[in-house]
Design a protein around this motif. Structure first.
Motif, mmCIF file in Angstrom:
data_model
loop_
_atom_site.group_PDB
_atom_site.id
_atom_site.type_symbol
_atom_site.label_atom_id
_atom_site.label_comp_id
_atom_site.label_asym_id
_atom_site.label_seq_id
_atom_site.Cartn_x
_atom_site.Cartn_y
_atom_site.Cartn_z
ATOM 1 N N LEU A 1 10.583 -13.329 35.425
ATOM 2 C CA LEU A 1 11.995 -12.935 35.421
ATOM 3 C C LEU A 1 12.356 -12.220 34.115
ATOM 4 O O LEU A 1 13.318 -12.561 33.441
ATOM 5 C CB LEU A 1 12.877 -14.168 35.628
ATOM 6 C CG LEU A 1 12.547 -14.977 36.899
ATOM 7 C CD1 LEU A 1 13.280 -16.294 36.909
ATOM 8 C CD2 LEU A 1 12.837 -14.170 38.143
ATOM 9 N N SER A 2 11.591 -11.206 33.774
ATOM 10 C CA SER A 2 11.797 -10.448 32.545
ATOM 11 C C SER A 2 13.101 -9.646 32.608
ATOM 12 O O SER A 2 13.474 -9.133 33.661
ATOM 13 C CB SER A 2 10.627 -9.484 32.325
ATOM 14 O OG SER A 2 10.889 -8.617 31.259
ATOM 15 N N TYR A 3 13.764 -9.518 31.488
ATOM 16 C CA TYR A 3 15.007 -8.738 31.452
ATOM 17 C C TYR A 3 14.740 -7.232 31.461
ATOM 18 O O TYR A 3 15.652 -6.446 31.708
ATOM 19 C CB TYR A 3 15.856 -9.124 30.227
ATOM 20 C CG TYR A 3 15.376 -8.552 28.913
ATOM 21 C CD1 TYR A 3 15.894 -7.369 28.410
ATOM 22 C CD2 TYR A 3 14.398 -9.205 28.183
ATOM 23 C CE1 TYR A 3 15.442 -6.847 27.202
ATOM 24 C CE2 TYR A 3 13.949 -8.704 26.987
ATOM 25 C CZ TYR A 3 14.473 -7.518 26.492
ATOM 26 O OH TYR A 3 14.031 -6.997 25.299
ATOM 27 N N LYS A 4 13.500 -6.805 31.227
ATOM 28 C CA LYS A 4 13.231 -5.364 31.195
ATOM 29 C C LYS A 4 12.200 -4.925 32.237
ATOM 30 O O LYS A 4 11.558 -3.906 32.091
ATOM 31 C CB LYS A 4 12.803 -4.932 29.798
ATOM 32 C CG LYS A 4 11.681 -5.705 29.194
ATOM 33 C CD LYS A 4 11.407 -5.244 27.769
ATOM 34 C CE LYS A 4 10.230 -6.037 27.234
ATOM 35 N NZ LYS A 4 9.811 -5.579 25.950
ATOM 36 N N ASP A 5 12.054 -5.706 33.300
ATOM 37 C CA ASP A 5 11.128 -5.349 34.370
ATOM 38 C C ASP A 5 11.628 -5.960 35.678
ATOM 39 O O ASP A 5 12.517 -6.814 35.674
ATOM 40 C CB ASP A 5 9.726 -5.878 34.042
ATOM 41 C CG ASP A 5 8.626 -5.142 34.805
ATOM 42 O OD1 ASP A 5 8.947 -4.229 35.596
ATOM 43 O OD2 ASP A 5 7.453 -5.493 34.613
ATOM 44 N N ALA A 6 11.047 -5.526 36.769
ATOM 45 C CA ALA A 6 11.399 -6.103 38.070
ATOM 46 C C ALA A 6 10.936 -7.556 38.132
ATOM 47 O O ALA A 6 9.895 -7.907 37.565
ATOM 48 C CB ALA A 6 10.747 -5.294 39.185
ATOM 49 N N ALA A 7 11.692 -8.390 38.804
ATOM 50 C CA ALA A 7 11.315 -9.792 38.995
ATOM 51 C C ALA A 7 10.096 -9.852 39.921
ATOM 52 O O ALA A 7 10.005 -9.107 40.900
ATOM 53 C CB ALA A 7 12.475 -10.581 39.584
ATOM 54 N N THR A 8 9.155 -10.738 39.584
ATOM 55 C CA THR A 8 7.904 -10.823 40.331
ATOM 56 C C THR A 8 7.569 -12.263 40.722
ATOM 57 O O THR A 8 8.142 -13.205 40.202
ATOM 58 C CB THR A 8 6.728 -10.275 39.489
ATOM 59 O OG1 THR A 8 6.631 -11.028 38.286
ATOM 60 C CG2 THR A 8 6.910 -8.793 39.180
ATOM 61 N N ILE A 9 6.609 -12.375 41.642
ATOM 62 C CA ILE A 9 6.025 -13.655 42.028
ATOM 63 C C ILE A 9 4.522 -13.529 41.862
ATOM 64 O O ILE A 9 3.919 -12.529 42.267
ATOM 65 C CB ILE A 9 6.323 -14.014 43.499
ATOM 66 C CG1 ILE A 9 7.814 -14.244 43.724
ATOM 67 C CG2 ILE A 9 5.531 -15.245 43.930
ATOM 68 C CD1 ILE A 9 8.175 -14.446 45.181
#
Length: 158
Positions: A133-141
């Protein structure tokens, strides 16, 4: 010499029959609630970026004094796992089911479908479920599915 448009249409083409498969066209599905015996309902895990199937076997040392100084190895217990990386997609029922299975110690039925619609499937436990859940990238799993028993042989699709 000037090549014509008609001549360009007749460029040589390869004669071999080997065709590589594109990884982008291989997809991970999991069996969803509402499936019935003999008629599974498969849910596509959305936002897929990477899905790797890893099959391995333990190595058993069977070396002995009369093997000429060379090690002898036997194949031991086999295992398989799937590592999945994808985008966190809102309202993705399959990803929600994977997270639920992780949180509640449930096994899932996973299926990898290849571009020609052939597939492999098996039961697995989810040993890792990570949300990036980075503030500068897309959220990932990121998830790791570890097989229980064998994964099927590649089966021709419908």
């Amino acid at each position: 010499m000037t090549i014509t448009a008609e001549e360009l249409k007749n460029l040589p083409t390869p004669t071999g029959t080997v065709e590589a498969q594109s990884g982008k066209d291989t997809l991970l599905y999991i069996e969803m609630p509402g499936s019935t015996s003999g008629s599974p309902k498969w849910g596509l895990v959305g936002g897929q970026r990477d899905c790797t199937l890893d099959m391995s076997a333990d190595s058993i040392d069977a070396s002995h004094k009369t093997s000429g100084g060379w090690a002898t190895k036997l194949q031991g217990l086999k295992s398989w796992s799937i590592t999945y990386t994808g985008l966190l997609v809102m309202n993705d029922d399959a990803a929600t089911a994977m997270e639920y299975a992780f949180m509640n110690d449930k096994e899932i039925h996973a299926k990898i479908v290849y571009p020609d619609k052939s597939y492999q499937e098996g039961w697995a436990s989810i040993s890792k479920f990570k949300k990036g859940l980075s503030y500068k990238d897309a959220a990932t799993i990121d998830a790791t599915l570890e097989g229980r028993g064998p994964i099927s042989a590649v089966t021709a699709g419908a």
